[in-house]
Design an enzyme around this catalytic site. Structure first.
Site, PDB file in Angstrom:
ATOM      1  N   GLU A 181       0.870  -1.219  -0.092  1.00 54.21           N
ATOM      2  CA  GLU A 181      -0.202  -0.145  -0.213  1.00 54.21           C
ATOM      3  C   GLU A 181       0.780   1.121   0.049  1.00 54.21           C
ATOM      4  O   GLU A 181       1.883   1.337   0.750  1.00 54.21           O
ATOM      5  CB  GLU A 181      -1.038  -0.220   1.217  1.00 54.21           C
ATOM      6  CG  GLU A 181      -1.943   1.145   1.238  1.00 54.21           C
ATOM      7  CD  GLU A 181      -2.888   1.285   2.414  1.00 54.21           C
ATOM      8  OE1 GLU A 181      -2.708   0.538   3.343  1.00 54.21           O
ATOM      9  OE2 GLU A 181      -3.486   2.236   2.454  1.00 54.21           O
ATOM     10  N   ARG A 212       5.588 -12.737   9.339  1.00 52.39           N
ATOM     11  CA  ARG A 212       6.233 -11.624   9.066  1.00 52.39           C
ATOM     12  C   ARG A 212       7.606 -11.373   9.885  1.00 52.39           C
ATOM     13  O   ARG A 212       7.940 -12.197  10.507  1.00 52.39           O
ATOM     14  CB  ARG A 212       5.404 -10.254   9.560  1.00 52.39           C
ATOM     15  CG  ARG A 212       4.459 -10.209  10.532  1.00 52.39           C
ATOM     16  CD  ARG A 212       3.506  -9.175  10.797  1.00 52.39           C
ATOM     17  NE  ARG A 212       4.107  -7.940  10.501  1.00 52.39           N
ATOM     18  CZ  ARG A 212       3.721  -7.025   9.648  1.00 52.39           C
ATOM     19  NH1 ARG A 212       2.385  -7.456   9.013  1.00 52.39           N
ATOM     20  NH2 ARG A 212       4.119  -5.830   9.124  1.00 52.39           N
ATOM     21  N   LYS A 271       4.815   0.471   9.189  1.00 48.20           N
ATOM     22  CA  LYS A 271       4.988   1.966   8.416  1.00 48.20           C
ATOM     23  C   LYS A 271       4.169   2.937   9.411  1.00 48.20           C
ATOM     24  O   LYS A 271       4.647   3.810   9.413  1.00 48.20           O
ATOM     25  CB  LYS A 271       4.133   1.678   7.286  1.00 48.20           C
ATOM     26  CG  LYS A 271       5.045   1.156   5.882  1.00 48.20           C
ATOM     27  CD  LYS A 271       4.341   1.112   4.623  1.00 48.20           C
ATOM     28  CE  LYS A 271       3.132   0.230   4.597  1.00 48.20           C
ATOM     29  NZ  LYS A 271       2.465  -0.219   3.351  1.00 48.20           N
TER      30      LYS A 271
END
Ligand code: ATP
Ligand code: MG
Length: 560
Positions: A37, A264, A274
């Protein structure tokens, strides 16, 4: 990337692909995608996903990998992030298949798929407000309740959805929901919203839309539109997989990619989110997304990391389904391993202390020669001017040293690296008692030879006062003192010394031509990289990438 460059080791995902190829499941095709994104810069966690997705595409004969921006939330996204992400992927050494893609490229088709669901009685416009929606959803232990709008007719839904699209309602007034099961134990399946009203200009589609598809609806369909075979994502999406599959089972998208989840990457002493990184930037704790203290790809790049070191790190950590925290020492180990063999050596004095060689003629300059790399003669030699006045590191001198101190002290000898042995005869101080300079004598028989009749253990680096080039050196360290800084108030764990800027450093003359992003080993100090933005011919700036000592490698040896 060249297939022979790095063939990653196997993992459970590659095993699945191997099996699919064996059974010819996707006509022998392997198509992956990396779907960021554009709401921030990429970090080391994304690098893991990039290496996985692009690595698979590179290693399989029919492999391809798309770069697709998952841009369904215009409020948080920007073209700046799109640009930075493309640059980072390329810098890491990967090339996506064809053009860069955007989920927003498919907004027309996604809208048509939504209509298909409405027509089939599998989606409805719901007019509960967000609070009511929450109440109706139920909890983990309690089933949800059907929305009073759940049984609107297909015609009414089509009309309302069209009115949503044409801007006749305010944000939040209605949403389009998939009609699945309000009693499902999986909350994601309790009639999730698939379209919402958001009157906002989009960075790719401008003002064409005022409704935007939700992530779960968009992602699976974008994968299908692109013919992705294996849709690799992180474990938090495991609970979304039934929804991923439901959408693809209920519209005619042409194919059904397989979602596979992996763990992850979490890295110690830093943050890999982020949103959290953005807070550090917005709060001005660091200087932007590419601050060398951040684990962003652009921060690591500016710090002096190489793409190869990051790729090797990602290969080392592997791909599994178990969550954990990787010690940051494993990352630094990889950059040391890379730079150890590739970085030219140089001498740079960070905190200069002047040394006068009293028995060396005032007008004499010797051009000493030294290898660029001690183990690789092919890398050539460099010239080190030697003269009567030198700088050594302030830290390499002690007036009252403890025993076993092998650097310079009154009456003691030390070797100047790549040059002669000197002895400290006199310490010169000013009226205030401040150390001004050292008067030393050199032994002219010790160039490339041991002194006769005595052992000199210490070696220090130096530069010639008249020939040295001044520079600025930025010493970077962990941003956080805690191994896991991911707590509410991270400001309590900030390392006050994460950046120490030293001006007035003095480097050997060859460094005057250092190019932005060129990396060196400053002998005895560590690896340094010429800053890609602030360094110029008039002002040399070096960033410390990493110190020389490798605690990770030591720990590994001990463990064996
Ligand atoms: P963040 O929490 O940092 O915003 P994200 O998952 O929301 O991360 P995306 O831009 O959606 O960020 O991520 C793009 C891809 O990168 C996704 O497939 C995601 O699963 C993967 N990814 C993100 N963070 C990590 C991580 N720490 N380790 C491995 N893969 C990751
Ligand atoms: Mg995300």
């Amino acid at each position: 990337m060249n297939n022979t460059e790095l063939v990653s080791k196997s993992n459970f995902i590659r095993n699945i692909i191997d099996e699919d190829l064996r059974t010819n499941k996707n006509d022998g095709q392997v198509i992956t995608r990396f779907p960021p994104e554009p709401n921030g810069y990429l970090h080391i966690g994304h690098a893991k996903s990039i290496c996985l997705n692009f690595g698979i595409a590179a290693d399989y004969p029919n492999g391809r990998c798309n770069l697709r921006f998952d841009d369904t939330n215009p409020a948080k996204e920007s073209p700046e992030y799109v640009k930075a992400i493309c640059e980072d992927v390329r810098w890491l050494g990967f090339q996506w298949d064809g053009e860069v893609k955007f989920a927003s490229d498919y907004f027309d088709r996604l809208y048509a798929f939504a209509i298909e669901l409405i027509r089939a009685g599998k989606a409805y416009v719901c007019s509960l407000d967000s609070e009511e929606m929450r109440e109706y959803r139920g909890t983990l232990t309690q089933a949800g309740q059907d929305s009073p709008y759940r049984n609107r007719s297909v015609e009414e839904n089509l009309a309302l959805f069209e009115q949503m699209r044409s801007g006749q309602f305010a944000d939040g007034e209605h949403v389009l929901r998939a009609k699945i099961d309000m009693a499902s134990p999986n909350l994601n399946m309790r009639d999730p919203a698939i379209y919402r009203i958001k009157k906002m200009t989009h960075h790719q589609t401008g003002d064409k839309w005022c409704i935007y598809p939700m992530y779960d609806f968009t992602h699976c369909l974008s994968d299908a539109i692109e013919g992705i075979t294996h849709s690799l994502c992180t474990l938090e999406f495991e609970d979304h997989r039934p929804l991923y599959d439901w959408v693809l089972d209920n519209v005619d998208a042409g194919c059904h990619p397989q979602q596979i989840e992996f763990a992850r990457l979490n890295l110690s002493h830093t943050l890999t989110s982020k949103r959290k990184l953005k807070r550090l930037i917005d709060d001005k704790i660091v200087n932007g997304w590419d601050d060398p203290r951040l684990p962003t790809v652009s921060g690591l790049r500016r710090r002096g990391y190489t793409p190869a070191a990051i790729r090797n790190f990602c290969d080392d950590i592997g791909v599994t389904r178990s969550d954990g925290v990787v010690d940051v020492a494993m990352l630094t180990h990889n950059i040391r391993a890379d730079l150890e063999t590739t970085a030219p050596r140089a001498m740079c004095v960070l905190a200069p202390l002047k040394v006068v060689i009293t028995n060396y003629p005032e007008d004499r300059v010797e051009q000493l020669s030294s290898p660029v790399h001690p183990e690789y003669p092919d890398m050539g030699t460099r010239t080190l001017p030697f003269s009567r006045e030198l700088y050594i590191e302030n830290d390499d001198f002690m007036e009252n040293p403890p025993s076993k101190y092998f650097r310079l002290a009154p009456g003691k000898e030390v070797r100047l690296r790549n040059a002669y042995v000197i002895r400290c005869d006199q310490v010169i101080r000013d009226d205030q008692g401040q150390l001004v300079e050292l008067h030393c004598t050199y032994d002219d028989k010790t160039l490339g030879a041991n002194p006769v009749g005595r052992k000199v253990k210490g070696v220090v680096h130096w530069v010639s006062v008249d020939h040295a080039v001044p520079c600025e050196v930025r010493l970077y360290d962990q941003l956080f003192t805690l191994g896991n800084p991911d707590v509410d108030d991270y400001t309590e764990n900030l390392n006050p010394d994460s950046l120490v800027t030293l001006t007035g450093c003095q480097a050997e003359p060859g460094l005057s031509s250092a190019q932005p992003e060129q990396r060196f080993q400053f002998e005895r100090l560590g690896y340094f990289c010429c800053d890609r933005y602030d360094s110029s011919v008039d002002r040399l700036v070096f960033n410390r990438t990493v110190t020389l000592r490798d605690t990770w490698a030591k720990m590994q040896k001990k463990a064996k």
